[in-house]
Design a protein around this motif. Structure first.
Motif, PDB file in Angstrom:
ATOM      1  N   PRO A  16       7.209  34.644  38.531  1.00 13.65           N
ATOM      2  CA  PRO A  16       8.309  35.175  37.894  1.00 13.65           C
ATOM      3  C   PRO A  16       8.527  34.856  36.343  1.00 13.65           C
ATOM      4  N   PRO A  17       8.936  36.042  35.670  1.00 12.71           N
ATOM      5  CA  PRO A  17       9.099  35.641  34.432  1.00 12.71           C
ATOM      6  C   PRO A  17      10.121  34.744  34.092  1.00 12.71           C
ATOM      7  N   GLY A  18       9.689  33.992  32.757  1.00 10.24           N
ATOM      8  CA  GLY A  18      10.658  33.088  32.341  1.00 10.24           C
ATOM      9  C   GLY A  18      12.004  33.163  31.894  1.00 10.24           C
ATOM     10  N   THR A  19      12.902  32.307  31.679  1.00  5.83           N
ATOM     11  CA  THR A  19      14.214  32.835  31.344  1.00  5.83           C
ATOM     12  C   THR A  19      13.993  33.063  29.708  1.00  5.83           C
ATOM     13  N   PRO A  20      14.818  34.181  29.199  1.00  8.54           N
ATOM     14  CA  PRO A  20      14.547  34.628  28.072  1.00  8.54           C
ATOM     15  C   PRO A  20      15.702  33.745  27.150  1.00  8.54           C
ATOM     16  N   HIS A  21      14.986  33.334  25.801  1.00  5.89           N
ATOM     17  CA  HIS A  21      15.549  32.418  24.953  1.00  5.89           C
ATOM     18  C   HIS A  21      16.048  33.325  23.846  1.00  5.89           C
ATOM     19  N   ALA A  22      16.950  32.493  22.942  1.00 11.35           N
ATOM     20  CA  ALA A  22      17.512  33.213  21.926  1.00 11.35           C
ATOM     21  C   ALA A  22      16.563  33.322  20.590  1.00 11.35           C
ATOM     22  N   TYR A  23      15.601  32.557  20.624  1.00 10.95           N
ATOM     23  CA  TYR A  23      14.781  32.607  19.442  1.00 10.95           C
ATOM     24  C   TYR A  23      13.214  32.451  19.978  1.00 10.95           C
ATOM     25  N   ARG A  24      12.286  33.404  19.207  1.00 12.71           N
ATOM     26  CA  ARG A  24      11.108  33.378  19.434  1.00 12.71           C
ATOM     27  C   ARG A  24      10.112  33.214  18.372  1.00 12.71           C
ATOM     28  N   LEU A  25       9.185  32.231  18.158  1.00 19.07           N
ATOM     29  CA  LEU A  25       8.460  32.023  17.108  1.00 19.07           C
ATOM     30  C   LEU A  25       7.090  32.775  17.593  1.00 19.07           C
ATOM     31  N   ILE A  26       6.667  33.829  16.758  1.00 20.74           N
ATOM     32  CA  ILE A  26       5.397  34.540  17.095  1.00 20.74           C
ATOM     33  C   ILE A  26       4.504  34.629  15.840  1.00 20.74           C
ATOM     34  N   TRP A  27       3.104  34.618  16.252  1.00 24.92           N
ATOM     35  CA  TRP A  27       2.064  34.450  15.435  1.00 24.92           C
ATOM     36  C   TRP A  27       1.544  36.006  15.570  1.00 24.92           C
ATOM     37  N   PRO A  28       1.246  36.651  14.541  1.00 21.74           N
ATOM     38  CA  PRO A  28       0.654  37.925  14.912  1.00 21.74           C
ATOM     39  C   PRO A  28      -0.905  37.856  14.481  1.00 21.74           C
ATOM     40  N   GLY A  29      -1.505  37.331  15.811  1.00 22.83           N
ATOM     41  CA  GLY A  29      -2.798  37.317  15.789  1.00 22.83           C
ATOM     42  C   GLY A  29      -3.522  38.432  15.753  1.00 22.83           C
ATOM     43  N   VAL A  30      -4.697  38.440  15.986  1.00 19.21           N
ATOM     44  CA  VAL A  30      -5.826  39.617  16.009  1.00 19.21           C
ATOM     45  C   VAL A  30      -5.659  40.576  17.009  1.00 19.21           C
ATOM     46  N   ASN A  31      -5.219  40.076  18.104  1.00 20.63           N
ATOM     47  CA  ASN A  31      -5.095  41.099  19.427  1.00 20.63           C
ATOM     48  C   ASN A  31      -3.581  41.234  19.469  1.00 20.63           C
ATOM     49  N   GLY A  32      -3.037  41.350  18.517  1.00 16.87           N
ATOM     50  CA  GLY A  32      -1.475  41.561  18.767  1.00 16.87           C
ATOM     51  C   GLY A  32      -0.677  40.398  18.623  1.00 16.87           C
ATOM     52  N   PRO A  33       0.536  40.345  18.393  1.00 22.79           N
ATOM     53  CA  PRO A  33       1.760  39.290  18.255  1.00 22.79           C
ATOM     54  C   PRO A  33       1.517  38.381  19.502  1.00 22.79           C
ATOM     55  N   GLU A  34       1.862  37.242  19.276  1.00 24.91           N
ATOM     56  CA  GLU A  34       1.955  36.310  20.410  1.00 24.91           C
ATOM     57  C   GLU A  34       2.965  35.313  20.326  1.00 24.91           C
ATOM     58  N   THR A  35       3.851  35.306  21.487  1.00 22.10           N
ATOM     59  CA  THR A  35       4.822  34.147  21.386  1.00 22.10           C
ATOM     60  C   THR A  35       4.348  32.865  21.499  1.00 22.10           C
ATOM     61  N   VAL A  36       4.567  31.954  20.504  1.00 22.58           N
ATOM     62  CA  VAL A  36       4.023  30.585  20.715  1.00 22.58           C
ATOM     63  C   VAL A  36       4.877  29.603  20.996  1.00 22.58           C
ATOM     64  N   HIS A  37       6.326  29.938  20.556  1.00 24.40           N
ATOM     65  CA  HIS A  37       7.370  28.728  20.925  1.00 24.40           C
ATOM     66  C   HIS A  37       8.701  29.462  21.138  1.00 24.40           C
ATOM     67  N   GLN A  38       9.417  29.190  21.927  1.00 27.45           N
ATOM     68  CA  GLN A  38      10.649  29.795  22.238  1.00 27.45           C
ATOM     69  C   GLN A  38      11.866  28.765  22.508  1.00 27.45           C
TER      70      GLN A  38
END
Length: 72
Positions: A16-38
């Motif tokens: 199941p999908p995780g619970t949404p958080h108020a803030y996401r830290l994203i790394w714009p990697g080579v294969n597209g943006p990736e959420t690394v911390h919430q």
């Protein structure tokens, strides 16, 4: 096992999908943006961002609005 519980592309069990958080830290990697911390704590998100050693990380709100960017 029923196919309803297996992802078609990877053969992995459905989770199941995780619970949404108020803030996401994203790394714009080579294969597209990736959420690394919430987190739900803005200060925690800012501290996490400040502790990174390379530029490019983005802090975004739950609605996707850019709140901060780690620059060089």
């Amino acid at each position: 096992m029923s196919r309803a519980f297996v992802k078609e592309d990877g053969g992995e069990r459905w989770t199941p999908p995780g619970t949404p958080h108020a803030y996401r830290l994203i790394w714009p990697g080579v294969n597209g943006p990736e959420t690394v911390h919430q987190t739900d704590d803005l200060l925690d998100a800012l501290r996490w961002l400040a502790a990174r050693d390379r530029p490019g990380f983005e802090l975004r709100g739950q609605d996707g609005v850019l709140l901060a960017l780690l620059a060089a």
